[in-house]
Design a protein around this motif. Sequence first.
Motif, short mmCIF file in Angstrom:
data_model
loop_
_atom_site.label_atom_id
_atom_site.label_comp_id
_atom_site.label_asym_id
_atom_site.label_seq_id
_atom_site.Cartn_x
_atom_site.Cartn_y
_atom_site.Cartn_z
N PRO A 53 31.52 43.51 38.84
CA PRO A 53 32.27 43.81 40.06
C PRO A 53 32.61 42.52 40.81
CG PRO A 53 30.10 44.86 40.10
CD PRO A 53 30.18 44.03 38.86
N GLY A 54 33.70 42.53 41.46
CA GLY A 54 34.11 41.37 42.21
C GLY A 54 35.60 41.45 42.48
N PRO A 55 36.17 40.36 42.95
CA PRO A 55 37.60 40.41 43.24
C PRO A 55 38.39 40.66 41.98
CG PRO A 55 36.74 38.17 43.52
CD PRO A 55 35.58 39.06 43.21
N ALA A 56 39.49 41.40 42.09
CA ALA A 56 40.32 41.71 40.94
C ALA A 56 41.12 40.51 40.47
CB ALA A 56 41.24 42.88 41.27
N TRP A 57 41.28 39.51 41.32
CA TRP A 57 42.02 38.32 40.94
C TRP A 57 41.49 37.13 41.71
CZ3 TRP A 57 44.38 42.80 42.64
CH2 TRP A 57 44.62 42.86 44.00
N PRO A 58 41.75 35.92 41.19
CA PRO A 58 41.26 34.71 41.86
C PRO A 58 41.94 34.49 43.20
CG PRO A 58 41.85 34.25 39.59
CD PRO A 58 42.35 35.64 39.91
N ASP A 59 41.36 33.63 43.99
CA ASP A 59 41.91 33.26 45.30
C ASP A 59 43.19 32.45 45.09
OD1 ASP A 59 42.51 32.30 47.81
OD2 ASP A 59 40.57 31.31 48.11
N ALA A 63 42.11 27.97 40.57
CA ALA A 63 41.75 29.35 40.25
C ALA A 63 42.58 29.96 39.12
CB ALA A 63 41.86 30.23 41.49
N TYR A 64 43.77 29.49 38.91
CA TYR A 64 44.64 30.08 37.88
C TYR A 64 44.83 29.15 36.69
CZ TYR A 64 45.78 34.14 40.67
OH TYR A 64 45.71 35.32 41.36
N GLY A 65 44.07 28.11 36.57
CA GLY A 65 44.20 27.20 35.43
C GLY A 65 43.99 27.89 34.09
#
Length: 85
Positions: A6-12, A18-20
């Motif tokens: 569980p956690g955020p569905a996508w990076p910050d 975060a999207y590398g």
Amino acid sequence: MDETRPGPAWPDRQDDGAYGYVEQLTSRGWAWEFLRRNPDFQKDLANALRGAERTNARCVNIISLPSNTVDLSRWGLLFCKLERN
């Protein structure tokens, strides 16, 4: 990235690094990125995981879903039936 944690569905989006990881994604990886953000899928997955049994065998996480769970195959997910000894 652990798909079951569980956690955020996508990076910050404000975190430059975060999207590398998307530079290395395959077509399956991209499909998962879109699927995991889908609110209807998120609801179905949450319902399916209620009462799920988690085990670890040979460094593979196995999630056993109850037989009366939501059918996730409509999302293109594949499942196999495991025989218990």
